[in-house]
Design an enzyme around this catalytic site. Structure first.
Site, PDB file in Angstrom:
ATOM      1  N   CYS A 176       0.725   0.782  -5.963  1.00 30.95           N
ATOM      2  CA  CYS A 176       0.682  -0.584  -5.438  1.00 30.95           C
ATOM      3  C   CYS A 176       0.036  -1.572  -6.404  1.00 30.95           C
ATOM      4  CB  CYS A 176      -0.027  -0.610  -4.087  1.00 30.95           C
ATOM      5  SG  CYS A 176      -1.600   0.286  -4.034  1.00 30.95           S
ATOM      6  N   HIS A 232      -3.572  -7.075  -3.239  1.00 35.15           N
ATOM      7  CA  HIS A 232      -4.371  -6.627  -4.389  1.00 35.15           C
ATOM      8  C   HIS A 232      -4.448  -7.754  -5.419  1.00 35.15           C
ATOM      9  CE1 HIS A 232      -4.400  -2.786  -2.619  1.00 35.15           C
ATOM     10  NE2 HIS A 232      -3.596  -2.114  -3.413  1.00 35.15           N
TER      11      HIS A 232
END
Length: 357
Positions: free
Chosen positions: A151, A247
Protein backbone atom coordinates in the site's frame (compact mmCIF):
# COMPACT_ATOMS: atom_id res chain seq x y z
CA UNK A 1 -17.78 -6.05 -23.80
CA UNK A 2 -19.18 -9.13 -22.05
CA UNK A 3 -19.49 -8.80 -18.28
CA UNK A 4 -16.78 -10.77 -16.49
CA UNK A 5 -17.71 -12.98 -13.55
CA UNK A 6 -15.37 -12.38 -10.63
CA UNK A 7 -14.67 -14.00 -7.29
CA UNK A 8 -13.13 -12.61 -4.12
CA UNK A 9 -10.84 -14.59 -1.80
CA UNK A 10 -10.62 -13.33 1.77
CA UNK A 11 -13.97 -11.63 1.24
CA UNK A 12 -14.66 -11.12 4.95
CA UNK A 13 -11.44 -9.20 5.64
CA UNK A 14 -10.63 -5.50 5.28
CA UNK A 15 -9.28 -5.73 1.73
CA UNK A 16 -12.01 -8.19 0.73
CA UNK A 17 -14.67 -5.76 1.94
CA UNK A 18 -13.06 -2.97 -0.06
CA UNK A 19 -13.14 -5.19 -3.15
CA UNK A 20 -16.88 -5.61 -2.58
CA UNK A 21 -17.57 -1.88 -2.24
CA UNK A 22 -15.62 -1.11 -5.43
CA UNK A 23 -17.07 -4.00 -7.46
CA UNK A 24 -20.72 -3.96 -6.33
CA UNK A 25 -21.82 -1.49 -9.02
CA UNK A 26 -19.03 -2.12 -11.54
CA UNK A 27 -20.43 -2.18 -15.11
CA UNK A 28 -17.91 -4.72 -16.43
CA UNK A 29 -17.34 -7.06 -13.47
CA UNK A 30 -20.03 -8.99 -11.57
CA UNK A 31 -19.34 -10.62 -8.20
CA UNK A 32 -20.20 -14.31 -8.58
CA UNK A 33 -18.40 -16.03 -5.67
CA UNK A 34 -17.22 -14.95 -2.22
CA UNK A 35 -14.53 -17.06 -0.55
CA UNK A 36 -13.29 -17.11 3.04
CA UNK A 37 -12.08 -19.45 5.77
CA UNK A 38 -13.59 -22.82 6.59
CA UNK A 39 -15.40 -21.36 9.61
CA UNK A 40 -17.19 -18.86 7.33
CA UNK A 41 -17.98 -21.28 4.49
CA UNK A 42 -21.67 -22.06 4.11
CA UNK A 43 -22.85 -18.96 5.98
CA UNK A 44 -24.61 -15.97 4.44
CA UNK A 45 -22.06 -13.22 3.93
CA UNK A 46 -23.83 -10.87 6.36
CA UNK A 47 -23.46 -13.51 9.10
CA UNK A 48 -19.88 -14.46 8.24
CA UNK A 49 -18.37 -10.97 8.35
CA UNK A 50 -18.09 -7.93 10.62
CA UNK A 51 -18.74 -5.17 8.09
CA UNK A 52 -16.33 -2.26 8.70
CA UNK A 53 -16.83 -0.09 5.62
CA UNK A 54 -18.30 3.42 5.78
CA UNK A 55 -21.00 2.56 3.25
CA UNK A 56 -23.73 -0.03 3.73
CA UNK A 57 -23.17 -3.65 2.74
CA UNK A 58 -24.75 -4.16 -0.72
CA UNK A 59 -28.04 -6.05 -0.32
CA UNK A 60 -27.31 -8.48 -3.12
CA UNK A 61 -24.04 -9.41 -1.41
CA UNK A 62 -25.40 -9.83 2.12
CA UNK A 63 -27.26 -13.07 1.39
CA UNK A 64 -24.65 -14.69 -0.85
CA UNK A 65 -23.38 -17.95 0.61
CA UNK A 66 -19.68 -17.85 1.43
CA UNK A 67 -17.61 -20.60 -0.19
CA UNK A 68 -14.36 -22.26 0.84
CA UNK A 69 -11.21 -20.99 -0.90
CA UNK A 70 -11.20 -23.97 -3.25
CA UNK A 71 -10.62 -23.56 -7.00
CA UNK A 72 -13.59 -25.83 -7.75
CA UNK A 73 -15.93 -23.29 -6.12
CA UNK A 74 -14.60 -20.54 -8.43
CA UNK A 75 -14.51 -22.47 -11.72
CA UNK A 76 -17.08 -20.15 -13.34
CA UNK A 77 -15.04 -17.01 -12.58
CA UNK A 78 -13.15 -15.14 -15.27
CA UNK A 79 -11.07 -13.30 -12.64
CA UNK A 80 -10.46 -14.00 -8.95
CA UNK A 81 -9.38 -11.12 -6.72
CA UNK A 82 -7.43 -12.12 -3.63
CA UNK A 83 -7.54 -10.16 -0.40
CA UNK A 84 -6.02 -13.06 1.55
CA UNK A 85 -3.50 -12.47 4.30
CA UNK A 86 0.03 -13.44 3.29
CA UNK A 87 0.04 -16.25 5.87
CA UNK A 88 -2.54 -18.10 3.75
CA UNK A 89 -2.22 -16.59 0.27
CA UNK A 90 0.79 -18.49 -1.05
CA UNK A 91 -0.53 -22.03 -1.31
CA UNK A 92 -4.13 -21.01 -2.07
CA UNK A 93 -3.26 -18.58 -4.87
CA UNK A 94 -0.90 -21.08 -6.49
CA UNK A 95 -3.63 -23.73 -6.43
CA UNK A 96 -5.96 -21.33 -8.25
CA UNK A 97 -3.36 -20.57 -10.92
CA UNK A 98 -2.63 -24.28 -11.32
CA UNK A 99 -6.39 -24.76 -11.86
CA UNK A 100 -6.07 -22.35 -14.83
CA UNK A 101 -7.72 -19.44 -13.03
CA UNK A 102 -6.65 -15.79 -13.16
CA UNK A 103 -5.58 -14.50 -9.74
CA UNK A 104 -5.17 -10.77 -9.04
CA UNK A 105 -3.49 -10.67 -5.65
CA UNK A 106 -3.01 -8.04 -2.98
CA UNK A 107 -0.67 -10.29 -0.97
CA UNK A 108 3.13 -10.07 -0.93
CA UNK A 109 3.84 -13.75 -1.61
CA UNK A 110 4.50 -13.66 -5.37
CA UNK A 111 5.64 -10.05 -5.89
CA UNK A 112 9.29 -11.08 -6.21
CA UNK A 113 8.68 -13.98 -8.60
CA UNK A 114 10.58 -13.31 -11.86
CA UNK A 115 7.57 -13.88 -14.15
CA UNK A 116 4.84 -12.37 -11.94
CA UNK A 117 3.89 -8.77 -12.73
CA UNK A 118 4.06 -6.36 -9.77
CA UNK A 119 1.88 -3.53 -11.00
CA UNK A 120 0.62 -0.17 -9.80
CA UNK A 121 -1.97 0.53 -12.52
CA UNK A 122 -1.14 4.20 -13.05
CA UNK A 123 2.57 3.37 -13.33
CA UNK A 124 3.64 0.18 -15.12
CA UNK A 125 0.83 -1.71 -16.82
CA UNK A 126 3.31 -2.58 -19.60
CA UNK A 127 4.66 -5.15 -17.11
CA UNK A 128 1.44 -7.16 -17.64
CA UNK A 129 2.88 -8.36 -20.97
CA UNK A 130 4.98 -10.92 -19.07
CA UNK A 131 1.75 -12.79 -18.23
CA UNK A 132 2.10 -14.58 -21.57
CA UNK A 133 5.50 -15.98 -20.57
CA UNK A 134 4.24 -16.93 -17.09
CA UNK A 135 1.48 -18.98 -18.73
CA UNK A 136 3.93 -20.60 -21.11
CA UNK A 137 6.29 -21.44 -18.23
CA UNK A 138 3.47 -23.08 -16.25
CA UNK A 139 1.86 -24.75 -19.31
CA UNK A 140 -1.41 -22.84 -18.87
CA UNK A 141 -3.60 -21.15 -21.45
CA UNK A 142 -5.46 -18.84 -19.06
CA UNK A 143 -4.26 -19.12 -15.46
CA UNK A 144 -1.81 -16.57 -14.06
CA UNK A 145 -0.97 -14.48 -11.00
CA UNK A 146 -0.83 -10.69 -11.10
CA UNK A 147 0.17 -8.77 -7.98
CA UNK A 148 -0.30 -5.18 -6.91
CA UNK A 149 2.16 -3.37 -4.68
CA UNK A 150 2.36 -2.83 -0.97
CA UNK A 151 0.00 0.00 0.00
CA UNK A 152 2.73 2.50 0.86
CA UNK A 153 4.78 1.77 -2.26
CA UNK A 154 1.97 3.14 -4.44
CA UNK A 155 2.39 6.63 -2.96
CA UNK A 156 6.07 6.55 -3.91
CA UNK A 157 6.09 5.10 -7.42
CA UNK A 158 3.31 7.16 -9.03
CA UNK A 159 5.09 10.53 -8.74
CA UNK A 160 8.50 8.91 -9.32
CA UNK A 161 7.26 7.37 -12.58
CA UNK A 162 6.21 10.79 -13.88
CA UNK A 163 9.54 12.32 -12.84
CA UNK A 164 11.59 9.45 -14.25
CA UNK A 165 9.84 9.70 -17.62
CA UNK A 166 10.44 13.46 -17.80
CA UNK A 167 13.89 13.93 -16.27
CA UNK A 168 15.63 10.60 -16.71
CA UNK A 169 16.95 8.04 -14.21
CA UNK A 170 16.59 8.59 -10.47
CA UNK A 171 19.74 7.79 -8.50
CA UNK A 172 18.48 7.92 -4.91
CA UNK A 173 15.17 8.18 -3.09
CA UNK A 174 14.58 8.72 0.61
CA UNK A 175 11.12 8.02 2.05
CA UNK A 176 9.62 8.65 5.50
CA UNK A 177 6.07 7.33 5.87
CA UNK A 178 3.13 8.17 8.11
CA UNK A 179 0.81 5.22 7.59
CA UNK A 180 -2.85 4.79 8.51
CA UNK A 181 -4.05 2.10 10.87
CA UNK A 182 -6.30 0.44 8.26
CA UNK A 183 -3.10 -0.77 6.63
CA UNK A 184 -2.75 -3.23 9.51
CA UNK A 185 -6.15 -4.81 8.79
CA UNK A 186 -8.83 -5.56 11.39
CA UNK A 187 -8.63 -5.57 14.41
CA UNK A 188 -5.19 -4.16 13.61
CA UNK A 189 -3.25 -1.95 16.00
CA UNK A 190 -4.44 -1.84 19.62
CA UNK A 191 -6.03 1.49 20.58
CA UNK A 192 -3.73 1.64 23.62
CA UNK A 193 -0.75 1.49 21.26
CA UNK A 194 -1.87 4.07 18.70
CA UNK A 195 -3.97 6.70 20.52
CA UNK A 196 -1.86 9.70 21.60
CA UNK A 197 1.07 8.00 19.92
CA UNK A 198 3.13 7.23 16.81
CA UNK A 199 4.67 3.78 16.39
CA UNK A 200 8.03 4.07 14.54
CA UNK A 201 8.06 0.50 13.24
CA UNK A 202 5.95 -1.56 10.82
CA UNK A 203 7.35 -5.04 10.33
CA UNK A 204 8.66 -5.70 6.81
CA UNK A 205 7.32 -2.43 5.44
CA UNK A 206 10.59 -0.63 4.80
CA UNK A 207 12.05 -3.56 2.88
CA UNK A 208 8.91 -3.76 0.71
CA UNK A 209 9.12 -0.11 -0.31
CA UNK A 210 12.85 -0.31 -0.99
CA UNK A 211 12.64 -3.40 -3.22
CA UNK A 212 9.21 -3.02 -4.85
CA UNK A 213 10.00 0.50 -6.07
CA UNK A 214 12.94 -0.86 -8.07
CA UNK A 215 10.88 -3.58 -9.78
CA UNK A 216 7.89 -1.35 -10.53
CA UNK A 217 10.02 1.47 -11.97
CA UNK A 218 12.17 -1.04 -13.84
CA UNK A 219 11.54 -2.41 -17.32
CA UNK A 220 10.42 -5.58 -19.07
CA UNK A 221 13.46 -7.47 -20.38
CA UNK A 222 14.19 -7.91 -24.08
CA UNK A 223 12.58 -11.38 -24.27
CA UNK A 224 9.42 -10.27 -22.39
CA UNK A 225 10.09 -13.06 -19.88
CA UNK A 226 10.89 -11.02 -16.76
CA UNK A 227 12.05 -7.66 -15.45
CA UNK A 228 15.15 -5.49 -15.11
CA UNK A 229 15.27 -3.58 -11.81
CA UNK A 230 15.97 0.13 -11.86
CA UNK A 231 19.26 1.34 -10.32
CA UNK A 232 17.39 3.75 -8.02
CA UNK A 233 18.66 3.23 -4.44
CA UNK A 234 15.72 3.59 -2.04
CA UNK A 235 15.86 4.13 1.73
CA UNK A 236 12.62 4.02 3.75
CA UNK A 237 11.57 4.64 7.35
CA UNK A 238 7.99 3.72 8.24
CA UNK A 239 5.69 4.94 11.02
CA UNK A 240 2.14 4.02 12.06
CA UNK A 241 0.02 7.07 12.91
CA UNK A 242 -3.52 7.49 14.34
CA UNK A 243 -5.29 8.05 11.00
CA UNK A 244 -7.92 5.62 9.68
CA UNK A 245 -7.19 5.75 5.93
CA UNK A 246 -4.47 7.41 3.86
CA UNK A 247 -0.70 6.93 3.83
CA UNK A 248 1.33 10.17 3.74
CA UNK A 249 4.93 9.96 2.53
CA UNK A 250 7.74 12.53 2.74
CA UNK A 251 9.92 11.84 -0.31
CA UNK A 252 13.31 13.24 -1.36
CA UNK A 253 14.72 12.49 -4.82
CA UNK A 254 18.17 12.79 -6.40
CA UNK A 255 18.35 12.46 -10.18
CA UNK A 256 21.22 10.77 -12.01
CA UNK A 257 21.52 13.60 -14.55
CA UNK A 258 19.06 16.51 -14.69
CA UNK A 259 18.14 18.51 -11.59
CA UNK A 260 14.69 20.03 -12.28
CA UNK A 261 13.20 23.07 -10.58
CA UNK A 262 10.12 22.82 -8.34
CA UNK A 263 8.03 24.52 -11.04
CA UNK A 264 9.16 21.97 -13.62
CA UNK A 265 8.27 19.15 -11.24
CA UNK A 266 4.80 20.60 -10.60
CA UNK A 267 4.12 20.87 -14.32
CA UNK A 268 5.27 17.31 -15.04
CA UNK A 269 3.24 15.80 -12.21
CA UNK A 270 0.09 17.76 -13.10
CA UNK A 271 0.28 16.69 -16.76
CA UNK A 272 1.08 13.01 -16.16
CA UNK A 273 -1.30 10.63 -17.95
CA UNK A 274 -1.25 6.88 -17.27
CA UNK A 275 -2.17 3.99 -19.58
CA UNK A 276 -5.51 3.21 -17.85
CA UNK A 277 -6.58 6.79 -18.59
CA UNK A 278 -5.58 6.44 -22.25
CA UNK A 279 -7.45 3.13 -22.52
CA UNK A 280 -10.61 4.61 -20.98
CA UNK A 281 -10.77 2.10 -18.11
CA UNK A 282 -13.85 2.44 -15.93
CA UNK A 283 -11.97 2.97 -12.65
CA UNK A 284 -9.17 5.11 -14.09
CA UNK A 285 -8.82 8.55 -12.50
CA UNK A 286 -9.35 11.58 -14.71
CA UNK A 287 -6.28 13.06 -12.99
CA UNK A 288 -3.66 10.50 -11.92
CA UNK A 289 -1.77 12.99 -9.74
CA UNK A 290 -3.35 15.92 -7.89
CA UNK A 291 -0.80 18.69 -7.40
CA UNK A 292 -1.00 21.34 -4.68
CA UNK A 293 1.00 24.53 -5.21
CA UNK A 294 2.40 27.08 -2.76
CA UNK A 295 -1.05 28.61 -2.21
CA UNK A 296 -1.98 25.47 -0.23
CA UNK A 297 1.25 24.64 1.66
CA UNK A 298 -0.55 22.40 4.18
CA UNK A 299 -1.83 19.87 1.63
CA UNK A 300 -2.25 17.01 0.94
CA UNK A 301 -3.92 15.80 4.13
CA UNK A 302 -5.43 12.31 4.61
CA UNK A 303 -8.84 13.48 5.81
CA UNK A 304 -9.22 16.04 3.02
CA UNK A 305 -7.52 14.40 0.06
CA UNK A 306 -7.48 10.59 0.33
CA UNK A 307 -10.72 10.26 -1.69
CA UNK A 308 -9.56 12.31 -4.68
CA UNK A 309 -10.76 10.48 -7.82
CA UNK A 310 -12.54 7.95 -5.57
CA UNK A 311 -9.18 6.99 -4.07
CA UNK A 312 -7.49 6.18 -7.39
CA UNK A 313 -5.37 9.36 -7.52
CA UNK A 314 -2.17 10.21 -5.68
CA UNK A 315 -2.01 13.73 -4.22
CA UNK A 316 1.31 15.61 -4.10
CA UNK A 317 2.24 18.87 -2.41
CA UNK A 318 5.04 20.80 -0.67
CA UNK A 319 7.26 20.50 -3.76
CA UNK A 320 10.59 22.17 -2.94
CA UNK A 321 14.29 22.09 -3.75
CA UNK A 322 16.34 19.92 -1.39
CA UNK A 323 19.79 20.88 -0.08
CA UNK A 324 20.97 17.25 0.05
CA UNK A 325 18.88 15.67 -2.71
CA UNK A 326 17.41 17.60 -5.68
CA UNK A 327 13.67 17.72 -4.95
CA UNK A 328 11.45 16.91 -1.97
CA UNK A 329 7.68 16.62 -1.70
CA UNK A 330 4.80 15.00 0.18
CA UNK A 331 2.68 12.27 -1.43
CA UNK A 332 -0.65 10.81 -0.26
CA UNK A 333 -2.38 7.59 -1.34
CA UNK A 334 -5.62 5.96 -0.22
CA UNK A 335 -4.07 2.78 1.10
CA UNK A 336 -7.09 0.49 0.58
CA UNK A 337 -7.99 1.80 -2.89
CA UNK A 338 -4.97 2.55 -5.13
CA UNK A 339 -2.82 0.98 -2.40
CA UNK A 340 -4.79 -2.29 -2.33
CA UNK A 341 -8.16 -3.44 -3.74
CA UNK A 342 -8.58 -0.60 -6.23
CA UNK A 343 -5.18 -1.33 -7.76
CA UNK A 344 -6.17 -4.95 -8.32
CA UNK A 345 -9.42 -3.95 -10.00
CA UNK A 346 -7.79 -1.36 -12.26
CA UNK A 347 -5.01 -3.82 -13.15
CA UNK A 348 -7.68 -6.31 -14.20
CA UNK A 349 -9.49 -3.66 -16.25
CA UNK A 350 -6.27 -2.89 -18.13
CA UNK A 351 -5.52 -6.58 -18.69
CA UNK A 352 -9.01 -7.08 -20.16
CA UNK A 353 -8.61 -4.03 -22.43
CA UNK A 354 -5.27 -5.41 -23.65
CA UNK A 355 -6.74 -8.85 -24.36
CA UNK A 356 -4.68 -10.59 -21.67
CA UNK A 357 -7.72 -12.15 -19.95
Amino acid sequence: MAIKKVGILGATGTVGQRFITLLSDHPEFKIAVLGASARSAGKPYAVATKWKQSIAMPKEISQMSVKACDPKEFSECDIVFSGLDADFAGEIEKSFRDANLVIVSNAKNYRREPTVPLVVPTVNTDHLDVIKYQRQENKLDRGCIITNSNCSTAAVVVPLKALQDAFGPIAQTNVVSMQAISGAGYPGVSSLDILDNIVPFIGGEEEKIEWETRKILGSVNSTISGYELTDNVVSAQCNRVPVIDGHLMCISVKFAKTSPTPDQVREVLANYVSEPQKLGCYSAPKQAIYVFDDSTPDRPQPRLDRNNENGYAVSVGRIRSDSIFDIKFVSLVHNTVLGAAGAGILNAEVAVKKGLM
